[in-house]
Design an enzyme around this catalytic site. Structure first.
Site, mmCIF file in Angstrom:
data_model
loop_
_atom_site.group_PDB
_atom_site.id
_atom_site.type_symbol
_atom_site.label_atom_id
_atom_site.label_comp_id
_atom_site.label_asym_id
_atom_site.label_seq_id
_atom_site.Cartn_x
_atom_site.Cartn_y
_atom_site.Cartn_z
ATOM 1 N N ASN B 78 18.020 -3.333 74.602
ATOM 2 C CA ASN B 78 19.293 -3.650 73.955
ATOM 3 C C ASN B 78 19.818 -5.049 74.285
ATOM 4 O O ASN B 78 20.966 -5.372 73.995
ATOM 5 C CB ASN B 78 20.351 -2.599 74.307
ATOM 6 C CG ASN B 78 19.834 -1.191 74.113
ATOM 7 O OD1 ASN B 78 19.490 -0.508 75.081
ATOM 8 N ND2 ASN B 78 19.706 -0.781 72.864
ATOM 9 N N ILE B 85 23.898 -8.912 73.964
ATOM 10 C CA ILE B 85 23.894 -7.493 74.291
ATOM 11 C C ILE B 85 24.282 -6.653 73.090
ATOM 12 O O ILE B 85 25.249 -6.962 72.401
ATOM 13 C CB ILE B 85 24.901 -7.216 75.432
ATOM 14 C CG1 ILE B 85 24.627 -8.148 76.610
ATOM 15 C CG2 ILE B 85 24.846 -5.761 75.858
ATOM 16 C CD1 ILE B 85 25.777 -8.241 77.586
ATOM 17 N N CYS B 86 23.512 -5.601 72.844
ATOM 18 C CA CYS B 86 23.876 -4.688 71.764
ATOM 19 C C CYS B 86 24.675 -3.535 72.358
ATOM 20 O O CYS B 86 24.111 -2.610 72.937
ATOM 21 C CB CYS B 86 22.628 -4.152 71.069
ATOM 22 S SG CYS B 86 23.012 -2.971 69.786
ATOM 23 N N LEU B 87 25.979 -3.641 72.229
ATOM 24 C CA LEU B 87 26.855 -2.631 72.816
ATOM 25 C C LEU B 87 28.009 -2.409 71.838
ATOM 26 O O LEU B 87 28.677 -3.366 71.447
ATOM 27 C CB LEU B 87 27.364 -3.160 74.166
ATOM 28 C CG LEU B 87 28.069 -2.194 75.107
ATOM 29 C CD1 LEU B 87 27.141 -1.052 75.513
ATOM 30 C CD2 LEU B 87 28.544 -2.938 76.354
#
Ligand SMILES: [Zn+2]
Ligand SMILES: [Zn+2]
Ligand SMILES: [Zn+2]
Ligand SMILES: [Zn+2]
Ligand SMILES: [Zn+2]
Lengths: 508, 148
Positions: B78, B85-87
């Site tokens: 991620n 960041i993939c959040l």
């Protein structure tokens, strides 16, 4: 009105109430114009589709109508009915059916809390010990919260809503600012909190969303036009029907894709063609150049009108601007400028020859496509020049205004015919040649010959004494050109409908 | 302005009650810019690593989320090559009621539980899905090599 009941319960100061006069502009009285009847006065042509133009007022009225209807059936407030309709993309039938089936699920999915107090939000004084978790202020004079009881100070709430509306363009689903809370901030609450200017924007967004949610509506793409067009044709038919519509503002566009009128080419073909042109633009660019060399004496020739019949100033060689062939071969029954002679398979044996042939083939069509666009522009430039001359003539002679107007109509027809011709070349590019394509090419040629003849006529110098004669000639040619266009559009519309042709791409 | 009050208070609290395994220090000349260090969580492939990040609070914060990026190279489905960041809470799930503290805790949690089904680094996610053990080994190796 929906918000009346809600207005009463709140512990609020009226100075925070923007809409304190109780007027609720979103829900106007239902209007019979909501979905104006599609008119069919004159018999429809094969290339025409039914549509109606909807003003912004019509659009607002249609929403109000649907909302009142659903509110009545389900016994909900206008606001909740509106929220439900939005989450069902205005499909009343499906909403009512699902709501009857399980109202709880439907409400939950739409992020709506329904309770007996009929209240939607709290605007009032904070409890002792309150700290706003957005600004950390512990002394706000006013706080706001939905039925989920997530309270924030008024300023933060307003800031939050403004951010969502203005920066993010959100209107359908603005949720409570609390992390993870999925309760929608309903319209009456938005109304109480944001500034009038922002509320106006919010309402615009809702209207926008309404039109976008409905398959049968599309905004007119003309700048500053507030109308939408209502066309009830299923989108699945747009592979065989080119849904050209015309807004009340005069703008003609494609209902399927929003681009300018691209008859007779279907939307999918237009998309492919545009992509191809963008990809191959470099190789194709040289073609649309304004100057070419005379095929006989090689002197440079500049094109300054829309007409493709060129005469070299030096050697008087007459030729066609598009194919560079002698003009004597054009305008006769064996006029051959529009037709691309496919290279026979034996000529294109190896891969290199093949790719060369395919580029040449593309350039043949692109050349003509681009040329009509360019010519239309030149026709118009020429007209603008001529118009001045005509005005001058009108002022200094006994000619009436009407008598000098014929050129305008001619140029308008010429422009729209060139636009049609232009798309016939994209159309022809994807057409797989067989004996069914000949009629199409003949129609294309006939229109092209007629267009060039009219264009040539418009380039003639205007002489005071011959103006009546010229006028008659132009009028006759204009009528003829228009009729050729109609023949072509009629036939392609029928051909597409009956699947007469094979195309070199997969139709969806 | 009221928002700087929030930033000051958040900074104060981050210093007074630091989160275990996380440190965030504001730049002296720019109170919106933080140097962040996150210790790799135990029992994760990142255990023992020290990860440096940058965190920036945009003008509209907290109406818009902070911008957070890994500066230390990390092998994680991620997190991409550029450290992005993939959040969800850094994007559409952002709420102004969230804080720097909650954001960093979420990043720390992401290190403990990579989610290859919502990948940002496609090749890493692929690796993670096809051969988790092997991917974890790579992540450990990267941690050893880069996160010192
Ligand atoms: Zn606040
Ligand atoms: Zn809430
Ligand atoms: Zn319009
Ligand atoms: Zn279209
Ligand atoms: Zn010449």
């Amino acid at each position: 009105m929906s918000s009346d009941s809600e207005d009463n319960f709140m512990e609020e100061d009226s100075d925070y109430e923007f809409d304190s006069d109780g007027s609720d502009m979103d829900y106007e009285e239902p209007n019979d114009l909501a979905f104006a009847e599609v008119s069919d006065k004159k018999p429809k042509k094969a290339y025409e589709v039914d549509f109606s133009v909807q003003s912004l007022q019509d659009i607002k009225a249609a929403q109000a109508n649907a909302i009142s209807h659903v509110a009545g059936i389900l016994g909900l407030s206008q606001d909740k009915a509106a929220q439900l309709l939005r989450s069902f993309k205005w499909n009343k039938e499906r909403l009512v059916e699902r709501y009857m089936d399980s109202s709880e699920d439907v409400l939950k999915e739409a992020c709506i809390v329904l309770d007996d107090t009929k209240t939607t939000s709290y605007v009032g004084k904070p409890r002792p010990g309150f700290t706003c978790s957005i600004c950390f202020d512990d002394t706000p004079s006013k706080v706001v919260g939905l039925r989920c009881s997530h309270l924030f100070c008024f300023d933060c709430y307003r800031h939050y809503l403004t951010q969502k509306i203005v920066e993010e363009g959100e209107c359908r689903r603005i949720l409570c600012p609390e992390s993870g809370c999925s309760i929608i901030v309903d319209q009456p609450t938005v109304q109480k909190i944001v500034e009038p200017k922002i509320l106006e924007r919010f309402r615009q967004l809702l209207d926008r969303a309404y039109v976008e949610d409905l398959d049968n509506l599309r905004w007119c793409p003309a700048p500053n036009c507030e109308n939408a067009v209502d066309c009830r044709l299923p989108h699945s038919t747009f592979d065989t029907v080119v849904p050209t519509v015309q807004c009340a503002c005069g703008n003609k566009f494609c209902f399927g894709c929003g681009l300018g009128d691209h008859q007779p080419a279907p939307c999918q073909l237009v998309k492919l063609w545009q992509k191809k042109c963008a990809d191959d633009s470099e190789t194709a660019n040289w073609i649309s150049a304004h100057t070419k060399e005379c095929g006989k004496c090689q002197s440079t020739i500049e094109k300054n009108g829309g007409c493709n019949h060129m005469t070299c100033r030096k050697c008087k060689y007459e030729f066609c601007w598009v194919c560079m062939g002698p003009w004597s071969e054009h305008g006769t029954s064996w006029y051959n400028c529009n037709r691309y002679e496919e290279v026979s398979s034996t000529d294109a044996r190896d891969a290199q020859a093949k790719s060369r042939a395919s580029l040449e083939r593309y350039l043949h069509y692109y050349n003509r496509f681009a040329n009509h666009e360019q010519s239309a522009k030149l026709d118009r430039d020429l007209y603008n020049k001529t118009e001045k001359k005509m005005e001058e003539m009108q002022r200094t002679s006994d000619l009436s205004w009407i008598e000098v107007q014929f050129l305008k109509k001619a140029v308008d027809v010429l422009t729209s015919c060139r636009m049609t011709l232009r798309w016939t070349y994209a159309f022809a590019f994807y057409l797989v040649k067989d004996n069914m394509t000949e009629l199409f090419e003949d129609n294309q040629r006939d229109l092209e010959v007629a267009v060039e003849a009219l264009s040539e006529l418009l380039e003639k110098p205007i002489e005071r004494e011959k103006i009546a004669e010229l006028r008659q000639q132009v009028l006759d040619k204009t009528v003829y050109v228009d009729s050729r266009r109609e023949v072509l559009l009629e036939d392609t519309a029928k051909g597409l409908g009956e699947d007469r042709w094979e195309f070199s791409f997969k139709r969806t | 302005m009221a928002m700087s009050k929030r930033i000051l208070k958040e900074t104060e609290r981050l210093n007074a009650e630091p989160v275990p395994g996380i440190s965030a220090t504001a730049h002296e000349d720019n109170l919106r810019y933080f140097d962040v260090i996150i210790a790799g969580p135990s029992q994760s492939p990142f255990e023992g690593g020290v990860f440096r990040l940058e965190l920036f609070l945009p003008e509209e914060y907290p109406m818009t989320p902070p911008k957070v990026r890994f500066l230390t190279k990390i092998y994680h489905p991620n997190i991409d090559k550029l450290g992005r960041i993939c959040l969800d809470i850094l994007k559409d799930k952002w709420s102004p009621a969230l804080q720097i503290r909650t954001v960093l805790l979420s990043v720390q949690a992401l290190l403990s539980s990579p989610n290859p089904d919502d990948p940002l680094a496609n090749d890493v996610a692929q690796h993670w899905k096809e051969n988790e053990n092997d991917a974890i080994e790579t992540a450990k190796l990267w941690t050893k090599n880069y996160a010192k």
